[in-house]
Design a protein around this motif. Structure first.
Motif, PDB file in Angstrom:
ATOM      1  N   VAL A  97     -73.024  45.172 -76.391  1.00  0.00           N
ATOM      2  CA  VAL A  97     -71.879  45.766 -77.090  1.00  0.00           C
ATOM      3  C   VAL A  97     -71.070  44.692 -77.799  1.00  0.00           C
ATOM      4  O   VAL A  97     -70.643  44.869 -78.952  1.00  0.00           O
ATOM      5  CB  VAL A  97     -70.999  46.553 -76.094  1.00  0.00           C
ATOM      6  N   ALA A 131     -68.124  57.985 -76.307  1.00  0.00           N
ATOM      7  CA  ALA A 131     -68.443  57.294 -77.562  1.00  0.00           C
ATOM      8  C   ALA A 131     -68.730  58.297 -78.678  1.00  0.00           C
ATOM      9  O   ALA A 131     -68.329  58.096 -79.829  1.00  0.00           O
ATOM     10  CB  ALA A 131     -69.639  56.366 -77.366  1.00  0.00           C
ATOM     11  N   GLY A 164     -71.546  51.818 -79.696  1.00  0.00           N
ATOM     12  CA  GLY A 164     -71.146  52.082 -78.321  1.00  0.00           C
ATOM     13  C   GLY A 164     -71.943  53.210 -77.696  1.00  0.00           C
ATOM     14  O   GLY A 164     -72.341  53.131 -76.523  1.00  0.00           O
TER      15      GLY A 164
END
Length: 459
Positions: free
Chosen positions: A443, A235, A172
């Motif tokens: 992602v 993240a 991420g």
């Protein structure tokens, strides 16, 4: 980018020893004083498997299981207990007894008061007991070992989960950083176009509307970049949480996103076969079956006699004044014996207890089979989702390239005066949307791969 170790690759799980747990707990202490971290994906996953909060808690649980196992074992060893008792009768107990000292008819009382005992009493003793035979104890020894195995398996599952969550957080952060980079590439061009349009408007060749359109697109691009930058920060906070490191610890990610996306090993995960028997989930289900089988045996063993022995020694002192060992000595008492407990009739309690254990055994056997089938199903489901995510990613990768080419051509046309500002802002908007979709598909692909690695127990 990262290779599975023997346990991750599906080899028989290595029993987690107390020394391993100690290393995990020592790593946890080290984590409290860590400085800046520079980590590859493999290093991040290894670190999480040692010191994440969940792993540290599970490691303590494994330590507890070792202590429980030793506790059960100690029941069959000699037990020694001591006892010291001091008594002081403020009023010595008095009883009435027949008067044997006066002849009948002499006029003496029929009963007289008598005190049996002295005001002070001291009793000190020690007792040794030894379990000689108990069927449920023998079964308990085996169950204690299985419980230790179960705790070790739980620790391995927790470590695999920590690796999985760390990989997702790592992916991420890289994806958000890539999104920020892509948006940043278009901002200078928009700023240049805005300056040119503003100058042309001042010269009377453009309208205010054209300037406003470009301003809107520029602010949208800047906002999108700030959004991606914030996602990077979040993240990395999630990554620090999964690593078990304090928030605020500087973390540098050393793996390149392109290398992770195009790694042959990662792409080949969809062809990785599943060995359900070596999967940690299946091992846990098998352990539950063995534990329940031992539970049935333990309930049956309760119908067997149990035998124990004991040896006891005590020293007793009594006196009118508190003077232990003085005028009046201690008197010893020593004995030994055996105690046999024989269950005879329980009105069906033991029978129904065994029946419940047998039904519970059937339940865990069903769960054992269901676990195997679930692992097979989930592995195939994850393969399909990963293939689909890869196809979607490659499609959006091509679309991003096409959208960039269209935007670049429109920018050149706009500079040459052959395209309106409306066309430029429209293509810039399409390019931003393509970037967002590309990052989203990226992602999805990396998360799908992380879960696919977990499905056949490759962590």
């Amino acid at each position: 980018p990262f290779e599975p170790n023997e346990t991750q690759a599906g080899c028989p799980a290595v029993q987690v020893k107390s020394t391993t747990t100690t290393i995990i707990l020592a790593s946890a202490l080290f984590a409290q004083a860590q400085g800046p971290l520079s980590l590859s994906l493999q290093q991040a996953m290894d670190l999480a498997a040692k010191q994440s909060y969940a792993v540290r808690s599970s490691a303590l649980e494994a330590e507890k299981s070792i202590a429980r196992s030793k506790e059960v074992t100690a029941v069959g060893f000699p037990q020694i207990n001591g006892k010291v008792e001091l008594q002081n009768f403020i009023d010595v107990p008095t009883q009435l007894i027949p008067n044997f000292f006066s002849a009948p008819g002499s006029g003496g009382p029929e009963f007289i008061a008598a005190q049996f005992g002295v005001p002070w009493s001291l009793n000190a003793g020690v007792t040794l007991t030894q379990l000689l035979f108990d069927g449920s104890y023998l079964v308990g020894l085996k169950a204690a070992r299985e419980l230790k195995t179960q705790s070790n398996e739980d620790l391995q599952k927790t470590q695999a989960d920590a690796r999985n969550q760390t990989a997702k957080a790592y992916f991420g952060a890289l994806a958000a950083a890539e999104g920020s980079r892509l948006v940043s590439e278009g901002i200078p061009l928009l700023e240049k176009s805005l300056m040119e349009v503003t100058a042309m408007m001042d010269a009377g060749f453009m309208e205010q509307t054209d300037v406003d359109r470009l301003n809107i697109q520029l602010e949208q691009a800047r906002s999108q970049k700030r959004n991606f930058d914030q996602q990077v920060d979040v993240a990395k906070m999630l990554l620090a949480l999964t690593l078990g490191t304090p928030q605020g610890t500087p973390i540098t990610l050393t793996d390149k996103l392109e290398n992770l996306l195009n790694d042959a090993g990662e792409i080949g995960l969809t062809e990785q076969p599943l060995d359900a028997n070596s999967h940690i989930e299946q091992s846990s289900a098998n352990t539950l079956v063995r534990l329940q089988e031992l539970s049935v045996k333990a309930d049956k063993a309760k119908a067997l006699p149990s035998l124990g022995g004991f040896v006891s020694h005590s020293q007793v002192w009594n006196g009118p004044e508190f003077d232990p060992g003085g005028t009046y000595p201690f008197f010893p008492t020593t004995l030994w014996g055996l105690q046999l407990n024989v269950p005879i009739f329980s009105s069906g309690q033991r029978y129904h207890k065994v029946k419940q254990s047998q039904l519970a055994l059937e339940q865990v056997r069903i769960n054992q089979t269901a676990t195997e089938q679930r692992l097979i199903t989930m592995a195939e489901k994850q393969r399909t989702e990963t293939r689909s995510a890869y196809d979607n990613f490659k499609t959006e990768e091509r679309n991003l390239g096409l959208s960039k080419n269209i935007f670049d051509r429109t920018s050149i046309k706009f500079t040459n005066g052959s395209a309106a500002s409306f066309e430029l802002t429209q293509e810039q908007g399409n390019y931003l949307i393509a970037q967002q979709t590309y990052i989203q598909r990226m992602v999805e692909l990396m998360i799908a791969r992380a879960d696919l690695r977990k499905a056949p127990d490759l962590y």
